[in-house]
Motif scaffolding. Structure first.
Motif, PDB file in Angstrom:
ATOM      1  N   ARG A 402       0.393  -1.656  -0.216  1.00  0.00           N
ATOM      2  CA  ARG A 402       0.312  -0.026   0.308  1.00  0.00           C
ATOM      3  C   ARG A 402       0.961   0.731   0.161  1.00  0.00           C
ATOM      4  O   ARG A 402       0.475   2.331  -0.833  1.00  0.00           O
ATOM      5  CB  ARG A 402      -0.743  -0.043   1.305  1.00  0.00           C
ATOM      6  CG  ARG A 402      -2.120   1.382   1.420  1.00  0.00           C
ATOM      7  CD  ARG A 402      -2.801   0.985   2.354  1.00  0.00           C
ATOM      8  NE  ARG A 402      -1.998   0.596   4.117  1.00  0.00           N
ATOM      9  CZ  ARG A 402      -1.619   1.778   4.534  1.00  0.00           C
ATOM     10  NH1 ARG A 402      -1.841   3.420   4.138  1.00  0.00           N
ATOM     11  NH2 ARG A 402      -1.045   1.455   5.849  1.00  0.00           N
ATOM     12  N   LEU A 403       1.684   1.112   1.145  1.00  0.00           N
ATOM     13  CA  LEU A 403       2.382   2.671   0.978  1.00  0.00           C
ATOM     14  C   LEU A 403       3.591   2.253  -0.543  1.00  0.00           C
ATOM     15  O   LEU A 403       3.597   3.669  -1.189  1.00  0.00           O
ATOM     16  CB  LEU A 403       3.891   2.340   2.092  1.00  0.00           C
ATOM     17  CG  LEU A 403       2.802   2.187   3.381  1.00  0.00           C
ATOM     18  CD1 LEU A 403       4.207   2.041   4.835  1.00  0.00           C
ATOM     19  CD2 LEU A 403       2.761   3.556   3.740  1.00  0.00           C
ATOM     20  N   LEU A 404       3.730   1.030  -1.276  1.00  0.00           N
ATOM     21  CA  LEU A 404       4.665   1.398  -2.628  1.00  0.00           C
ATOM     22  C   LEU A 404       4.016   1.906  -3.371  1.00  0.00           C
ATOM     23  O   LEU A 404       4.990   2.978  -4.614  1.00  0.00           O
ATOM     24  CB  LEU A 404       5.704   0.285  -2.329  1.00  0.00           C
ATOM     25  CG  LEU A 404       6.573   0.029  -1.285  1.00  0.00           C
ATOM     26  CD1 LEU A 404       6.835  -1.918  -1.569  1.00  0.00           C
ATOM     27  CD2 LEU A 404       7.589   0.859  -1.202  1.00  0.00           C
ATOM     28  N   ALA A 405       3.257   1.803  -3.276  1.00  0.00           N
ATOM     29  CA  ALA A 405       1.840   2.236  -4.730  1.00  0.00           C
ATOM     30  C   ALA A 405       2.065   3.871  -4.067  1.00  0.00           C
ATOM     31  O   ALA A 405       1.719   4.514  -5.366  1.00  0.00           O
ATOM     32  CB  ALA A 405       0.408   1.291  -4.412  1.00  0.00           C
ATOM     33  N   GLN A 406       1.985   4.455  -2.775  1.00  0.00           N
ATOM     34  CA  GLN A 406       1.651   5.798  -3.436  1.00  0.00           C
ATOM     35  C   GLN A 406       3.276   6.319  -4.035  1.00  0.00           C
ATOM     36  O   GLN A 406       4.085   7.317  -3.327  1.00  0.00           O
ATOM     37  CB  GLN A 406       1.481   6.375  -1.899  1.00  0.00           C
ATOM     38  CG  GLN A 406       0.214   5.768  -1.379  1.00  0.00           C
ATOM     39  CD  GLN A 406      -0.087   5.617   0.042  1.00  0.00           C
ATOM     40  OE1 GLN A 406      -0.117   6.960   0.437  1.00  0.00           O
ATOM     41  NE2 GLN A 406      -0.420   4.781   1.036  1.00  0.00           N
ATOM     42  N   VAL A 407       4.485   5.206  -3.553  1.00  0.00           N
ATOM     43  CA  VAL A 407       5.240   6.280  -3.890  1.00  0.00           C
ATOM     44  C   VAL A 407       5.957   6.265  -5.755  1.00  0.00           C
ATOM     45  O   VAL A 407       5.482   5.500  -5.935  1.00  0.00           O
ATOM     46  CB  VAL A 407       7.011   5.462  -3.393  1.00  0.00           C
ATOM     47  CG1 VAL A 407       8.301   5.711  -3.235  1.00  0.00           C
ATOM     48  CG2 VAL A 407       6.535   5.488  -1.558  1.00  0.00           C
ATOM     49  N   THR A 408       6.520   7.896  -5.835  1.00  0.00           N
ATOM     50  CA  THR A 408       6.299   7.942  -7.460  1.00  0.00           C
ATOM     51  C   THR A 408       8.154   7.297  -7.136  1.00  0.00           C
ATOM     52  O   THR A 408       8.938   7.866  -7.345  1.00  0.00           O
ATOM     53  CB  THR A 408       6.678   8.774  -7.547  1.00  0.00           C
ATOM     54  OG1 THR A 408       5.307   9.801  -7.066  1.00  0.00           O
ATOM     55  CG2 THR A 408       6.411   9.365  -9.040  1.00  0.00           C
ATOM     56  N   ALA A 409       8.449   6.245  -7.883  1.00  0.00           N
ATOM     57  CA  ALA A 409       9.716   5.268  -8.500  1.00  0.00           C
ATOM     58  C   ALA A 409       9.644   4.903  -9.272  1.00  0.00           C
ATOM     59  O   ALA A 409       8.483   4.456  -9.571  1.00  0.00           O
ATOM     60  CB  ALA A 409      10.741   5.175  -6.866  1.00  0.00           C
ATOM     61  N   GLY A 410      10.827   4.573 -10.279  1.00  0.00           N
ATOM     62  CA  GLY A 410      11.089   3.967 -10.700  1.00  0.00           C
ATOM     63  C   GLY A 410      11.384   1.969 -10.684  1.00  0.00           C
ATOM     64  O   GLY A 410      10.613   0.927 -10.969  1.00  0.00           O
ATOM     65  N   SER A 411      11.388   1.668  -9.757  1.00  0.00           N
ATOM     66  CA  SER A 411      11.683   0.354  -8.696  1.00  0.00           C
ATOM     67  C   SER A 411      11.987   0.642  -6.956  1.00  0.00           C
ATOM     68  O   SER A 411      11.162   2.074  -6.582  1.00  0.00           O
ATOM     69  CB  SER A 411      13.058   0.386  -8.606  1.00  0.00           C
ATOM     70  OG  SER A 411      13.093  -0.536 -10.306  1.00  0.00           O
ATOM     71  N   VAL A 412      10.628  -0.194  -7.023  1.00  0.00           N
ATOM     72  CA  VAL A 412      10.067  -0.417  -5.760  1.00  0.00           C
ATOM     73  C   VAL A 412      10.377  -1.119  -4.727  1.00  0.00           C
ATOM     74  O   VAL A 412      10.390  -2.528  -5.419  1.00  0.00           O
ATOM     75  CB  VAL A 412       8.834   0.373  -4.723  1.00  0.00           C
ATOM     76  CG1 VAL A 412       8.284   1.544  -5.619  1.00  0.00           C
ATOM     77  CG2 VAL A 412       8.296  -0.731  -5.922  1.00  0.00           C
TER      78      VAL A 412
END
Ligand code: NAD
Length: 457
Positions: A402-412
């Motif tokens: 859920r948190l990673l879905a909100q982060v703007t990045a090429g790779s999570v």
């Protein structure tokens, strides 16, 4: 004749002087690559793959001498140099397995009187301007799929990895890639700038945001495909339910591996207030145990800083963080020995007014910041002009996703960091770049789709 001097960053010793290109030499090489491209494209892909397979085998056979060269000119600890060359085998195997399939022509309509097909044509002549920190990885992410898909390549290794670049050229040529299908250019920024001026069909750059932006401006009105893989300020968040010891070990490695000189190094750590102090103690313990020293020593984990000017950047970030109230927990200074050295450095009580938390450090230095919860962590992770990678540490898969879905990045990353896979696209958001390498998309990116409308009369 121009020449380029190669120094060992661990002791400032001159280790080689090699002939360098000037603008006229760059232009002549570009013409050779242009002339060679149709024949290389006409070479059956099976033969092109056989060349890359022989290149892969030669790398494996010569790993010790290649690693020694990489360590001597870049200062990468010898075990990490070996890791890079051995790790390349996996990428080359991926490209070899996927190249043909990725560019196979496709029939998308087949009716009685009309057929529609898509073919994948090589772009033509590719300019590959590369960085020094992982010269085997970042170079081969470009030149291997470019060659496999029928392009010729003008390859400018970083001036700080010139000997490695020339070894790569030698190995490719010995493996059967024609001399004019892959041409190395020797020199610094001026040679890169001269390459940008040539008639090229694609420019694939890995390096700093400042240089990438300069190249984009120089290409200006010319409609040349441009890919930029740039820097980052990659964050990770340690949740209150995380295993702090495991997270500390993983994140210290992510921050300090390659002496912190990775594009996807962990550069900011946010820790939930409930586990902050325990995490910091565990993190400091790991960092204090990392061995700094001679990069040719098997037990060394942190070597020199490759580029001398970066020492001033690190010192300025330390001074700025101290002036703005951060707490220096370990390190913070140059190490007084020949070459360019900086202590592994950890700050706590950091905030986003500090350069340390805003601009790429590219060294063994990290800021840790206490947060009140998930919402603040996500807001701070996204408070950046970069967007290469980001991670979350928690046993709770649902929470992490859920948190990673909100982060703007090429790779999570969930419970990991500083990781690159040949099967996944490698790309950045914002000032971390445009375009991508790796994955099957990173093969197709060296081709242009051509549409075929075929009517039977
Ligand atoms: P850099 O920008 O100093 O140099 C990169 C290349 O550009 C070198 O070959 C250099 O000679 C050349 N160059 C310099 N000026 C030029 C000009 N005016 N025109 C054309 N070419 C020019 O970067 P670096 O120090 O080699 O690499 C470190 C940077 O690369 C860091 O910011 C790091 O994050 C980034 N990097 C990104 C990735 C990624 O995949 N996103 C991977 C590795 C490194």
């Amino acid at each position: 004749m121009n020449s380029l001097k190669v120094y060992n960053p661990a002791n400032d010793a001159l280790i080689a002087e090699v002939p360098a290109d000037d603008a006229a030499a760059v232009a002549a090489k570009a013409e050779r690559a242009r002339a060679a491209q149709p024949a290389w494209h006409a070479t059956p892909i099976a033969q092109r793959k056989a060349c890359i397979a022989r290149f892969r085998d030669a790398l494996a056979a010569q790993v010790e001498s290649l690693a020694a060269t990489l360590t001597a000119e870049v200062g990468k600890p010898i075990r990490q140099s070996r890791n890079e060359i051995n790790g390349l085998q996996v990428r080359l195997d991926f490209f070899l397995a996927q190249a043909e399939r990725s560019i196979a022509s496709e029939t998308v309509l087949a009716e009685a009187d009309i057929t529609e097909r898509i073919s994948h044509e090589p772009l033509g002549v590719i300019a590959n301007i590369s960085a020094w920190n992982y010269p085997y990885f970042v170079g081969s992410n470009v030149f291997v799929p470019a060659l496999l898909t029928g392009n010729t390549v003008l390859y400018k290794p970083s001036e700080h990895a010139t000997l490695t670049g020339l070894q790569i050229a030698r190995l490719l040529h010995e493996a059967g890639v024609p001399a004019d299908a892959f041409i190395a250019l020797v020199g610094g920024g001026e040679v890169g700038a001269a390459l940008v001026e040539q008639r090229i069909d694609g420019l694939f750059f890995t390096g700093s945001h400042a240089t990438g932006a300069r190249i984009a401006a120089a290409l200006g009105q010319r409609l040349v495909k441009l890919q930029l893989e740039l820097g980052g300020k990659d964050p990770s968040y340690v949740c209150d339910d995380a295993d702090v010891q495991a997270a500390a070990e993983s994140l210290a490695d992510g921050a300090m591996y390659n002496s912190g000189q990775s594009c996807c190094s962990v550069e900011r750590i946010y820790v939930h207030e409930r586990v902050h102090d325990a995490f910091v103690e565990a993190f400091l313990d790991v960092v204090r145990g990392l061995k700094v020293g001679d990069p040719t020593d098997e037990s060394t984990y942190i070597g020199p800083i490759t580029r001398a000017p970066q020492l001033a950047v690190l010192e300025a970030q330390v001074a700025d963080a101290l002036a703005k109230g951060a707490t220096l927990r370990v390190g913070g200074h140059r190490i007084d020995r020949p070459g360019h050295w900086f202590e592994p450095t950890v700050f706590t009580e950091t905030d986003h007014t500090m350069e340390l938390m805003r601009e790429e450090s590219f060294g063994p230095i990290i800021g840790i910041c206490k947060v009140s919860g998930d919402e603040e962590a996500v807001a701070l992770m996204n408070d950046t002009r970069y967007g290469l990678t980001a991670g979350v540490y928690s046993p709770d898969e649902h929470r992490a996703k859920r948190l990673l879905a909100q982060v703007t990045a090429g790779s999570v990353y969930w419970n990991c960091c500083d990781r690159v896979s040949p099967r996944l696209p490698w790309s950045g958001c914002g000032d971390s770049g445009i375009g991508l390498t790796l994955s099957t998309y990173g093969i197709q990116t060296f081709t242009r789709p051509k549409a075929w409308h075929l009517r039977t009369v």
